[in-house]
Design an enzyme around this catalytic site. Structure first.
Site, PDB file in Angstrom:
ATOM      1  N   VAL A   1      11.912   3.006  10.800  1.00  0.00           N
ATOM      2  CA  VAL A   1      10.915   3.837  11.564  1.00  0.00           C
ATOM      3  C   VAL A   1      11.210   3.615  13.033  1.00  0.00           C
ATOM      4  CG1 VAL A   1       9.276   4.116   9.858  1.00  0.00           C
ATOM      5  CG2 VAL A   1       9.043   2.163  11.522  1.00  0.00           C
TER       6      VAL A   1
ATOM      7  N   MET B   1       0.806  -1.418  -0.048  1.00  0.00           N
ATOM      8  CA  MET B   1      -0.078  -0.045   0.015  1.00  0.00           C
ATOM      9  C   MET B   1       1.021   1.217  -0.017  1.00  0.00           C
ATOM     10  SD  MET B   1      -3.163  -1.196   2.463  1.00  0.00           S
ATOM     11  CE  MET B   1      -2.358  -2.621   3.426  1.00  0.00           C
TER      12      MET B   1
ATOM     13  N   ASP C   1      12.171   3.876   3.353  1.00  0.00           N
ATOM     14  CA  ASP C   1      11.785   2.254   3.594  1.00  0.00           C
ATOM     15  C   ASP C   1      13.054   1.685   4.306  1.00  0.00           C
ATOM     16  OD1 ASP C   1      11.235  -0.862   3.347  1.00  0.00           O
ATOM     17  OD2 ASP C   1       9.196   0.262   2.664  1.00  0.00           O
TER      18      ASP C   1
ATOM     19  N   TYR D   1      -0.455  -7.087  17.534  1.00  0.00           N
ATOM     20  CA  TYR D   1      -0.785  -6.233  16.198  1.00  0.00           C
ATOM     21  C   TYR D   1      -2.088  -5.665  16.415  1.00  0.00           C
ATOM     22  CZ  TYR D   1      -1.489  -5.382  11.194  1.00  0.00           C
ATOM     23  OH  TYR D   1      -1.878  -4.655   9.991  1.00  0.00           O
TER      24      TYR D   1
END
Ligand SMILES: NC(=O)c1ccc[n+]([C@@H]2O[C@H](COP(=O)([O-])OP(=O)(O)OC[C@H]3O[C@@H](n4cnc5c(N)ncnc54)[C@H](O)[C@@H]3O)[C@@H](O)[C@H]2O)c1
Length: 250
Positions: A63, A17, A36, A155
């Site tokens: 990140v 995505m 990324d 999650y």
């Protein structure tokens, strides 16, 4: 063009995505930073954007690394002059473990999916303030709203944290004209890190809970992100946009 003159960072943009969003942003006139850990794949997405007539560059980013975030935001501003849009899309799955009470994965998933989003917000907000505003879009999930079988609860917890920290940003930085919204994809093509939920038999069963009766496509999520990033959403902040084929309406 819907993002003319805008500068955007999209994390996790080497795949899925995030890549679809970067391509879409490029077509809509944004200058796109593809951030990324996957360098070859990220550079290939940047090359695609440029080939299609857009402006894009790849920057390596983990990140979970605060210093890396500071560098990416500083390099973006040095290269393109400002920062208007941040899409916190990078993430890892919680369906790759059999033991749903394993503790190691708790820390890994929370680190990437929640702390990674916070660090991005912390790095971007000061630049957006200087710029007179901005739009932050955080990728949560249907998993940030309900519990699920076969998915480690880290999650769900990490995506629930994304959902509520989105509202914190909306409330705290609305006066700075910074909007912040979350996007909640449903059953999409599997993530690189998916385990059980990538199994075709499991997926067929999960599809029965989707009123539209099919998978979502990555471009359908990119369209939602584009809307929230653009000035068309200028009075929309702190909200949740479900892109789930009706899954949560059942
Ligand atoms: N695929 C689904 O079914 C689904 C459903 C709902 C929500 N989501 C969420 O949407 C987002 C995108 O998912 P996708 O399906 O495109 O997954 P994907 O696995 O195709 O892409 C994820 C990208 O994030 C990157 N990434 C992972 N850890 C990183 C890190 N520490 N630093 C920088 N980059 C990192 C990966 O390299 C990859 O390019 C994720 O946040 C995911 O949790 C996915």
């Amino acid at each position: 063009m819907r993002l003319a003159e805008k500068v955007a960072i999209v994390t996790g943009a080497a795949s899925g995505m995030g890549a679809a969003t970067a391509r879409r942003f490029g077509k809509e006139g944004a200058k796109v930073v593809i951030a990324d850990m996957l360098e070859a794949e990220g550079k290939a997405v940047a090359a695609d954007v440029v080939k299609a007539g857009g402006i894009a560059v790849f920057m390596p980013l983990n990140v979970t690394d605060e210093a890396n975030w500071v560098k990416v935001v500083a390099d973006t501003v040095a290269l393109y002059g400002k920062l208007d849009i941040l899409v916190n899309n990078a993430g890892i799955s919680g369906s790759a473990v059999n033991d749903l009470l394993e503790t190691g994965i708790w820390y890994r998933v929370m680190d990437v999916n929640s702390t990674g989003v916070f660090l991005g917000i912390a790095a971007a907000v000061p630049e957006m303030k200087k710029n007179g505003g901005g739009s932050i879009i955080n990728l949560s999930s249907i998993s940030g709203v309900v519990g699920q079988t076969m998915v480690h609860m880290s999650y769900n917890a990490s995506k629930g944290a994304v959902r509520t920290m989105t509202k914190s940003v909306a409330v705290q930085y609305g006066p700075d004209n910074i909007r912040c919204n979350s996007v909640h994809p449903g059953l999409m093509p599997p993530m690189r890190t998916s385990g059980a939920t990538a199994d075709p038999v499991v997926r067929a069963k999960m599809l029965r809970a989707v009123p539209l009766g099919r998978n979502g496509e990555v471009d359908e999520v990119a369209n939602a992100i584009l809307f929230l990033a653009s000035d068309e959403a200028s009075y929309i902040t702190g909200t949740e946009l479900l892109v789930d084929g009706g899954y949560l309406a059942m």
